[in-house]
Design a protein around this motif. Structure first.
Motif, PDB file in Angstrom:
ATOM      1  N   MET B 367       0.844  -1.202   0.000  1.00  0.00           N
ATOM      2  CA  MET B 367       0.000   0.000   0.000  1.00  0.00           C
ATOM      3  C   MET B 367       0.879   1.252   0.000  1.00  0.00           C
ATOM      4  O   MET B 367       0.637   2.202  -0.732  1.00  0.00           O
ATOM      5  CB  MET B 367      -0.875   0.036   1.259  1.00  0.00           C
ATOM      6  CG  MET B 367      -1.932  -1.023   1.314  1.00  0.00           C
ATOM      7  SD  MET B 367      -3.223  -0.680   0.138  1.00  0.00           S
ATOM      8  CE  MET B 367      -3.321  -2.227  -0.684  1.00  0.00           C
ATOM      9  N   ASP B 369       4.071   1.444  -0.946  1.00  0.00           N
ATOM     10  CA  ASP B 369       4.786   1.499  -2.222  1.00  0.00           C
ATOM     11  C   ASP B 369       3.884   2.077  -3.294  1.00  0.00           C
ATOM     12  O   ASP B 369       4.304   2.941  -4.065  1.00  0.00           O
ATOM     13  CB  ASP B 369       5.220   0.094  -2.640  1.00  0.00           C
ATOM     14  CG  ASP B 369       6.435  -0.377  -1.868  1.00  0.00           C
ATOM     15  OD1 ASP B 369       7.035   0.471  -1.179  1.00  0.00           O
ATOM     16  OD2 ASP B 369       6.776  -1.563  -1.943  1.00  0.00           O
ATOM     17  N   GLY B 370       2.631   1.583  -3.338  1.00  0.00           N
ATOM     18  CA  GLY B 370       1.708   2.046  -4.354  1.00  0.00           C
ATOM     19  C   GLY B 370       1.511   3.544  -4.267  1.00  0.00           C
ATOM     20  O   GLY B 370       1.526   4.248  -5.276  1.00  0.00           O
ATOM     21  N   SER B 371       1.375   4.027  -3.038  1.00  0.00           N
ATOM     22  CA  SER B 371       1.129   5.449  -2.865  1.00  0.00           C
ATOM     23  C   SER B 371       2.371   6.273  -3.192  1.00  0.00           C
ATOM     24  O   SER B 371       2.299   7.259  -3.921  1.00  0.00           O
ATOM     25  CB  SER B 371       0.673   5.697  -1.431  1.00  0.00           C
ATOM     26  OG  SER B 371       0.376   7.052  -1.268  1.00  0.00           O
ATOM     27  N   TYR B 372       3.529   5.843  -2.682  1.00  0.00           N
ATOM     28  CA  TYR B 372       4.762   6.585  -2.981  1.00  0.00           C
ATOM     29  C   TYR B 372       5.036   6.546  -4.481  1.00  0.00           C
ATOM     30  O   TYR B 372       5.497   7.525  -5.061  1.00  0.00           O
ATOM     31  CB  TYR B 372       5.962   5.989  -2.241  1.00  0.00           C
ATOM     32  CG  TYR B 372       5.859   6.042  -0.739  1.00  0.00           C
ATOM     33  CD1 TYR B 372       5.130   7.041  -0.109  1.00  0.00           C
ATOM     34  CD2 TYR B 372       6.495   5.088   0.043  1.00  0.00           C
ATOM     35  CE1 TYR B 372       5.026   7.075   1.259  1.00  0.00           C
ATOM     36  CE2 TYR B 372       6.389   5.119   1.421  1.00  0.00           C
ATOM     37  CZ  TYR B 372       5.657   6.114   2.024  1.00  0.00           C
ATOM     38  OH  TYR B 372       5.549   6.143   3.379  1.00  0.00           O
ATOM     39  N   GLY B 373       4.739   5.389  -5.094  1.00  0.00           N
ATOM     40  CA  GLY B 373       5.003   5.215  -6.521  1.00  0.00           C
ATOM     41  C   GLY B 373       4.188   6.160  -7.375  1.00  0.00           C
ATOM     42  O   GLY B 373       4.525   6.412  -8.523  1.00  0.00           O
ATOM     43  N   LEU B 374       3.093   6.687  -6.813  1.00  0.00           N
ATOM     44  CA  LEU B 374       2.281   7.645  -7.564  1.00  0.00           C
ATOM     45  C   LEU B 374       2.692   9.075  -7.246  1.00  0.00           C
ATOM     46  O   LEU B 374       2.033  10.018  -7.659  1.00  0.00           O
ATOM     47  CB  LEU B 374       0.807   7.460  -7.222  1.00  0.00           C
ATOM     48  CG  LEU B 374       0.186   6.175  -7.762  1.00  0.00           C
ATOM     49  CD1 LEU B 374      -1.164   5.936  -7.162  1.00  0.00           C
ATOM     50  CD2 LEU B 374       0.084   6.253  -9.275  1.00  0.00           C
ATOM     51  N   GLY B 375       3.744   9.229  -6.475  1.00  0.00           N
ATOM     52  CA  GLY B 375       4.211  10.568  -6.167  1.00  0.00           C
ATOM     53  C   GLY B 375       3.521  11.191  -4.983  1.00  0.00           C
ATOM     54  O   GLY B 375       3.431  12.411  -4.895  1.00  0.00           O
ATOM     55  N   ALA B 376       3.033  10.368  -4.062  1.00  0.00           N
ATOM     56  CA  ALA B 376       2.427  10.929  -2.856  1.00  0.00           C
ATOM     57  C   ALA B 376       3.512  11.106  -1.803  1.00  0.00           C
ATOM     58  O   ALA B 376       4.459  10.335  -1.744  1.00  0.00           O
ATOM     59  CB  ALA B 376       1.346   9.995  -2.327  1.00  0.00           C
ATOM     60  N   THR B 377       3.357  12.135  -0.976  1.00  0.00           N
ATOM     61  CA  THR B 377       4.312  12.292   0.118  1.00  0.00           C
ATOM     62  C   THR B 377       3.899  11.363   1.250  1.00  0.00           C
ATOM     63  O   THR B 377       2.861  10.720   1.210  1.00  0.00           O
ATOM     64  CB  THR B 377       4.301  13.727   0.663  1.00  0.00           C
ATOM     65  OG1 THR B 377       2.985  13.981   1.146  1.00  0.00           O
ATOM     66  CG2 THR B 377       4.654  14.728  -0.388  1.00  0.00           C
ATOM     67  N   GLU B 380       0.595  12.411   2.903  1.00  0.00           N
ATOM     68  CA  GLU B 380      -0.548  12.114   2.026  1.00  0.00           C
ATOM     69  C   GLU B 380      -0.854  10.624   2.032  1.00  0.00           C
ATOM     70  O   GLU B 380      -2.013  10.215   2.110  1.00  0.00           O
ATOM     71  CB  GLU B 380      -0.241  12.570   0.589  1.00  0.00           C
ATOM     72  CG  GLU B 380      -0.364  14.064   0.399  1.00  0.00           C
ATOM     73  CD  GLU B 380       0.275  14.551  -0.898  1.00  0.00           C
ATOM     74  OE1 GLU B 380      -0.019  15.674  -1.297  1.00  0.00           O
ATOM     75  OE2 GLU B 380       1.072  13.809  -1.507  1.00  0.00           O
ATOM     76  N   SER B 381       0.208   9.828   1.967  1.00  0.00           N
ATOM     77  CA  SER B 381      -0.013   8.383   1.984  1.00  0.00           C
ATOM     78  C   SER B 381      -0.689   7.952   3.270  1.00  0.00           C
ATOM     79  O   SER B 381      -1.587   7.116   3.271  1.00  0.00           O
ATOM     80  CB  SER B 381       1.318   7.649   1.861  1.00  0.00           C
ATOM     81  OG  SER B 381       2.011   8.100   0.735  1.00  0.00           O
TER      82      SER B 381
END
Lengths: 265, 485
Positions: B367, B369-377, B380-381
């Protein structure tokens, strides 16, 4: 062993999207990536192949600085995206990841509705000014991921309720929605059945129209089917890089030949 | 023979049975364990279990039943017409003490059984002798009571003998039976398996039956209470004013209000602080910080609540009064809902933080990784992905803390006082259901009065409240789990 100048002559300078020079990665004491030089082209599918533990996923994770989240990982060398060093102090990894999207091995939809899953990146980066624009992005991304027709009537249902293949395409749609320039895919089909794999492969081929796609795969057939360029990694080294057809039909290195004929792996 | 020695002998027989059974199983296949259905030790186990378990069960039943059977026999000898039940009870208590005393006397003075039979209540120094061995007898001993005591003693003695013999017989019979069953194709493994299953079932039954027993006893006493005091007044009256002489107002609402008010303030303190601490520990803290900070926070959970109570009474209460209540003109009391709520909130922080921390940690890395991979800080994640995924567990943690808050007593007594009031002012003294249960049961009033029995009605009310909270927690957890997994 591997000649940079040769690569440059193969690809031509203009189309280069990502260029890596002398990249080293260490996990603690382990030297996971050794001296990798590679140029990845725009609007092309590049496949990274190699036996397990050869460093192909590690190198992929360097391209959008996902290795930053692992405390023991250390990276040396230079990776340039459009001529700009992504490991420069002024580059914000968070912004970089919006330009270089990533799809993971196991489908990992967020515990949210299908709509919110796709809207996630767009909302974070403020890509839509209003609901209508956001709806448009969602539809475009889901169409781009060949999922729209299957889910358009149930956008408010949880993304985790989809089948494995649909979940993976949802993750691709989610990555596409942030309008990245490069899409990294880490064994995107390894958790999927053959039919879902076929759908995702077809999708990868379409994505090439808009982005540069880098895919790590265990399956040589998959690499042969979807990619135009192939890089073969072995024990942390980039052994051979070239046109996919050449790599599979007339490999120059004996290790590459051994791998694709099934003798290492 | 004492019970401890008897137990030891039974277990000893079991161990012998184990060794014999194992040996016999091996002998039956001429020392080749592969021909046995089960492992040799499992044959031994089956003999051990057949020796020990029936004997122990019999012993338990005997220990539960024997005293009342003997009492029933003896009671007949002291019962005479025209004597009230409570007088007989008193006499029976005497009989019990004297019969114990006689045993002690015999041991202390090296008397024989005949000497004891010769004793009569007329003996001048019987009381003195009994007193010397630590048994105080009120008045002079009545002859009937003394005879009954002797009777009881002899019954107890013979019952003890019968018990010993019977239990040893059962153990030996079990051993012999289990030995005859040992053959290569005897499924000893299944016997061990069934016994383990029975043990597990028994353990869970104990937990369930205890709960049922507690609830039933609450319900019966509450019904008793409602016969003496109208239920309408209990549930609808807004005054709580117990009187020793009777004529009390026992309205439950001031207490429920106090309970909910204190708990609400406690959760208002504990949930945000606990949750933020958990997020820090799970997502931001380095391994080193975490390994120090987590145990430190958990120490808070190990402090006895009376210590928190003292903290409330001596430090927090006066401080709140001097710096908030008095300057704002809200009251002069150092005991207040606010004091108890704040201190209880501090007590609950580790509950919320520790549980939430575990839950946040168990959100899969994919979860993040998915969020960071979309450019979330990171934040935000956490806000948009990790906390929603962890929500069911966090709700569970909060409701667990709420149950603790509702059931807490010591902090309230010392922090909020004991005055039952319905007021919105958080700087006024109020009290909770639990505090009143304690004060009603520890008073000097007679047990059968409504002023005492109201404690059970309060207990039942509290039980219904916490049960409701738990059901709500289960419902929320289940609802979100279906949606997210």
């Amino acid at each position: 062993m591997y000649d940079t100048k040769r690569v440059e002559s193969i690809v031509g300078q203009d189309d280069i999207k990502i260029s890596a020079r002398k990249v080293q990665v260490y996990y603690g004491d382990k030297h996971a990536i050794k001296d990798v030089d590679v140029d990845i082209l725009d609007k092309t599918v590049t496949a990274f192949i190699g036996p397990s533990g050869c460093g192909k996923s590690t190198f992929l994770r360097c391209i959008n600085r996902m290795n930053d989240t692992i405390p023991i990982a250390r990276i040396e060398g230079q990776i340039k995206l459009d001529g700009e060093d992504i490991y420069d102090k002024r580059v914000d990894p968070v912004q970089l990841r919006a330009r270089v999207g990533m799809v993971f091995q196991k489908p990992n939809p967020f515990p949210k509705s299908i709509y919110d899953n796709v809207a996630y990146g767009a909302r974070i980066h403020g890509l839509a000014r209003n609901k209508a624009e956001l709806d448009e992005i969602i539809e475009k991304s889901l169409r781009g991921a060949a999922l729209w027709n299957e889910v358009k009537d149930r956008l408010n249902e949880p993304g985790t309720g989809l089948s494995g293949g649909q979940q993976q395409r949802l993750c691709i749609a989610r990555a596409v929605a942030t309008s990245p320039e490069v899409l990294l895919m880490d064994e995107p089909c390894s958790a999927l059945d053959p039919i879902a794999t076929g759908q995702v492969e077809e999708l990868i081929d379409q994505l090439r129209q808009e982005f540069s796609v880098v895919i790590v795969t265990h399956s040589m057939q998959q690499a042969a089917r979807v990619s135009q360029k192939t890089a073969f990694f072995h024990l942390g080294n980039l052994v051979e890089y070239g046109d996919t057809d050449d790599i599979f039909t007339k490999p120059r290195d004996t290790r590459t030949e051994a791998y694709i004929s099934g003798r290492i792996g | 023979m004492s019970i401890g020695l008897l137990l030891l002998i039974v277990v000893g027989l079991g161990v012998i049975g184990y060794i014999l059974g194992r040996r016999r199983a091996l002998a039956s296949v001429a020392g080749d364990p592969r021909k046995l259905h089960s492992l040799p030790s499992q044959y031994g186990q089956s003999v051990f279990l057949f020796t020990v378990v029936p004997a122990l069960l019999l012993l338990i039943v005997w220990l539960l039943a024997a005293p009342s059977v003997i009492d029933g026999q003896v009671r007949g000898t002291v019962t005479t017409d025209g004597v009230s039940q409570s007088e007989i009870d008193l006499k029976m208590a005497d009989v019990g003490r004297i019969s114990d005393g006689l045993g002690a006397l015999m041991a202390a003075n090296d008397m024989s059984e005949d000497d004891l039979t010769a004793l009569t209540p007329g003996d001048s120094d019987l009381r003195g002798q009994l007193a010397a061995v630590g048994v105080a007898v009120g008045a002079d001993v009545e002859p009937a009571v003394f005879e009954a005591a002797k009777h009881k003693r002899s019954l107890t003695n013979s019952a003890g003998l019968i018990r010993t013999v019977l239990i040893l017989l059962v153990a030996l019979a079990g051993l012999a039976y289990a030995m005859t069953r040992i053959r290569p194709d005897f499924r000893a493994r299944n016997v061990s398996e069934a016994v383990v299953k029975a043990l597990l079932l028994g353990s869970s039954l104990i937990a369930i039956l205890t709960t049922v027993g507690i609830v039933l006893s609450l319900i019966f006493e509450t019904m008793h209470f409602f016969r003496l005091y109208p239920a309408k007044d209990f549930f609808l009256s807004l005054t709580w004013n117990p009187q020793f002489r009777g004529g009390s107002d026992l309205g439950v609402w001031p207490l429920i209000w106090g309970t909910l008010y204190v708990s609400f303030i406690a959760l208002l303190v504990a949930v945000p602080i606990g949750l933020l601490a958990a997020i820090y520990l799970a997502e931001y803290a380095t391994k080193r910080v975490r390994s120090v900070a987590k145990p430190l926070i958990e120490i808070l959970a190990g402090i006895p609540t009376i210590v928190y109570g003292l903290f409330a009474l001596i430090t927090v209460g006066p401080m709140l009064r001097d710096y908030f209540a008095q300057p704002l003109g809200l009251g002069n009391s150092s005991s207040s809902v606010m004091t108890a709520g704040l201190v209880m909130g501090i007590m609950l922080i580790p509950f919320v933080s520790s549980l939430s921390d575990d839950i946040i940690n168990s959100v899969p890395q994919s979860m993040r990784d998915g969020s960071y991979g979309l450019g979330a800080t990171k934040s935000e994640s956490i806000k948009q992905v990790i906390l929603p995924a962890a929500l069911p567990g966090v709700v569970g943690a909060v409701l667990l803390a709420a149950s603790r808050a509702i059931g807490e007593t010591m902090i309230v007594v010392l922090g909020a006082g004991a005055a039952a009031k319905l007021s919105m002012n958080p700087f006024e003294a109020m009290t909770t259901v639990t505090v009143k249960i304690v004060s009603q049961l520890t008073g000097d009033t007679e047990f059968a009065s409504p002023e005492t029995l109201v404690a059970f009605a309060l207990g039942l009310t509290l039980f219904v409240f916490t049960l409701g909270l738990n059901v709500l927690a289960l419902y929320i957890v289940r609802k979100y789990r279906e949606q997210y997994e």
